[in-house]
Every structure is written in structure tokens, then in C-alpha cells.
Write a protein that holds these residues in place. Sequence first.
Motif, PDB file in Angstrom:
ATOM      1  N   MET A  94     -14.865 -20.092  22.873  1.00 25.25           N
ATOM      2  CA  MET A  94     -16.260 -21.150  23.672  1.00 25.25           C
ATOM      3  C   MET A  94     -15.168 -22.420  23.695  1.00 25.25           C
ATOM      4  SD  MET A  94     -19.799 -22.482  23.018  1.00 25.25           S
ATOM      5  CE  MET A  94     -19.841 -23.042  21.545  1.00 25.25           C
ATOM      6  N   GLY A  95     -14.016 -22.907  22.345  1.00 22.89           N
ATOM      7  CA  GLY A  95     -13.379 -24.642  22.697  1.00 22.89           C
ATOM      8  C   GLY A  95     -13.754 -25.279  21.500  1.00 22.89           C
ATOM      9  N   SER A  96     -13.164 -26.174  21.642  1.00 28.24           N
ATOM     10  CA  SER A  96     -14.138 -26.742  20.540  1.00 28.24           C
ATOM     11  C   SER A  96     -14.468 -28.264  20.967  1.00 28.24           C
ATOM     12  CB  SER A  96     -12.457 -27.671  20.042  1.00 28.24           C
ATOM     13  OG  SER A  96     -11.595 -28.555  20.235  1.00 28.24           O
ATOM     14  N   PHE A  97     -15.764 -28.859  19.891  1.00 27.73           N
ATOM     15  CA  PHE A  97     -15.857 -29.859  20.504  1.00 27.73           C
ATOM     16  C   PHE A  97     -15.697 -30.871  19.390  1.00 27.73           C
ATOM     17  CE2 PHE A  97     -18.115 -26.789  22.839  1.00 27.73           C
ATOM     18  CZ  PHE A  97     -19.243 -27.440  24.097  1.00 27.73           C
ATOM     19  N   LEU A  98     -15.690 -32.548  19.986  1.00 29.17           N
ATOM     20  CA  LEU A  98     -15.451 -33.243  18.903  1.00 29.17           C
ATOM     21  C   LEU A  98     -16.396 -34.422  19.248  1.00 29.17           C
ATOM     22  CD1 LEU A  98     -13.200 -34.713  17.150  1.00 29.17           C
ATOM     23  CD2 LEU A  98     -12.184 -35.624  19.522  1.00 29.17           C
ATOM     24  N   SER A  99     -16.883 -35.380  18.005  1.00 33.69           N
ATOM     25  CA  SER A  99     -17.865 -35.867  18.141  1.00 33.69           C
ATOM     26  C   SER A  99     -17.294 -36.988  16.851  1.00 33.69           C
ATOM     27  CB  SER A  99     -18.742 -35.269  17.646  1.00 33.69           C
ATOM     28  OG  SER A  99     -20.266 -36.891  17.342  1.00 33.69           O
ATOM     29  N   TRP A 100     -17.605 -38.615  17.487  1.00 29.43           N
ATOM     30  CA  TRP A 100     -17.345 -39.163  16.658  1.00 29.43           C
ATOM     31  C   TRP A 100     -17.472 -40.772  16.971  1.00 29.43           C
ATOM     32  CZ3 TRP A 100     -11.593 -41.885  18.644  1.00 29.43           C
ATOM     33  CH2 TRP A 100     -10.761 -42.537  17.304  1.00 29.43           C
ATOM     34  N   ASN A 101     -17.571 -41.286  15.636  1.00 34.63           N
ATOM     35  CA  ASN A 101     -18.169 -42.618  16.027  1.00 34.63           C
ATOM     36  C   ASN A 101     -17.136 -43.607  15.349  1.00 34.63           C
ATOM     37  OD1 ASN A 101     -19.055 -44.769  15.539  1.00 34.63           O
ATOM     38  ND2 ASN A 101     -20.761 -44.726  14.192  1.00 34.63           N
ATOM     39  N   CYS A 102     -16.611 -44.313  16.917  1.00 32.46           N
ATOM     40  CA  CYS A 102     -14.991 -44.599  16.423  1.00 32.46           C
ATOM     41  C   CYS A 102     -14.538 -45.861  16.189  1.00 32.46           C
ATOM     42  CB  CYS A 102     -14.741 -44.283  18.741  1.00 32.46           C
ATOM     43  SG  CYS A 102     -15.697 -44.635  19.488  1.00 32.46           S
ATOM     44  N   ARG A 103     -16.021 -46.767  16.610  1.00 29.19           N
ATOM     45  CA  ARG A 103     -16.134 -48.164  16.756  1.00 29.19           C
ATOM     46  C   ARG A 103     -14.718 -49.115  16.639  1.00 29.19           C
ATOM     47  NH1 ARG A 103     -19.414 -50.816  14.049  1.00 29.19           N
ATOM     48  NH2 ARG A 103     -18.153 -52.669  13.041  1.00 29.19           N
ATOM     49  N   ASP A 104     -15.284 -49.012  18.373  1.00 27.58           N
ATOM     50  CA  ASP A 104     -14.612 -49.458  19.738  1.00 27.58           C
ATOM     51  C   ASP A 104     -13.269 -48.430  19.676  1.00 27.58           C
ATOM     52  OD1 ASP A 104     -13.174 -50.684  21.697  1.00 27.58           O
ATOM     53  OD2 ASP A 104     -12.332 -52.996  19.829  1.00 27.58           O
ATOM     54  N   ILE A 105     -13.059 -47.790  20.938  1.00 26.67           N
ATOM     55  CA  ILE A 105     -12.353 -46.876  21.430  1.00 26.67           C
ATOM     56  C   ILE A 105     -11.398 -46.963  21.906  1.00 26.67           C
ATOM     57  CG2 ILE A 105     -13.722 -46.668  23.928  1.00 26.67           C
ATOM     58  CD1 ILE A 105     -11.912 -44.057  21.839  1.00 26.67           C
ATOM     59  N   ARG A 106     -11.107 -48.096  22.337  1.00 26.51           N
ATOM     60  CA  ARG A 106     -10.160 -48.836  22.812  1.00 26.51           C
ATOM     61  C   ARG A 106      -8.991 -49.612  21.965  1.00 26.51           C
ATOM     62  NH1 ARG A 106     -12.790 -54.608  24.905  1.00 26.51           N
ATOM     63  NH2 ARG A 106     -13.780 -53.590  22.910  1.00 26.51           N
TER      64      ARG A 106
END
Length: 118
Positions: A1-13
Motif C-alpha cells: 500500500m505504501g508508507s504514510f508519514l506523520s510528523w509534529n514538525c514544529r516549523d516545517i521551514r
Amino acid sequence: MGSFLSWNCRDIRSGQDFKDLINYFHPVCIVLQEAFLLSNIPLKLHGYNSIRKDTTAGTTHSGGVCIFTSSLYPSTPLALNTSLPAVAVQNHNRILVTVFSFYLPPHDVVSFLHHLSC
């Protein structure tokens, strides 16, 4: 099915970690919380479509959610009837998967049944 990624990135920049994760996992779907983006800050990712609910201008840095979906697989954004910082998509990758991204600050108390509906 493929991977899913979840991330609390605290500022993606802040950047490089995000690129490294994408290059390593090649996810079908990327779900971000605390992206810290304002509507005037573009965020493009080659090979992905995005849906976002940004931080409100004039607030302190917090919140903001985003879902990136691979352009290799069809996906459909879902309209949510909520004031919460939340977005959702349906991804069609062998099976239909509905993906939500939402962020609630630690001090907020919310009843999901009352505040989140499609």
C-alpha cells in the motif's frame, strides 16, 4: 500500500530533516502538525499536492496543519465543518484511506464528536 508519514514538525521551514524523511521513505501521504506556516508562505514539494490550514496571522508561532499526497496516486480533499485546525483527504492507493491532520495545543479541551464532522 505504501508508507504514510506523520510528523509534529514544529516549523516545517527548518527543512533538512523533512527532505531526508521523504527521500528515505518515499511516502504516499505526509501528515504534518505544527507546520507554523502563514498563508503568505508558499510550501511546494515536488511530486506532491497539498492541503493546509495555516496559523492565523498575528498569533504566536503554534499550530498549522498540512497533508501532502503523492501525485502518483489520486486523492480528494475533504471539506470539514470545524473551527479546529484540521484538514483531511481521501487517498486512493489500492484501497481508499481517509487521512486527517489536526493539532490541539496542550491547554485546549475539545469534544471531537461535537466539533469535527465531514
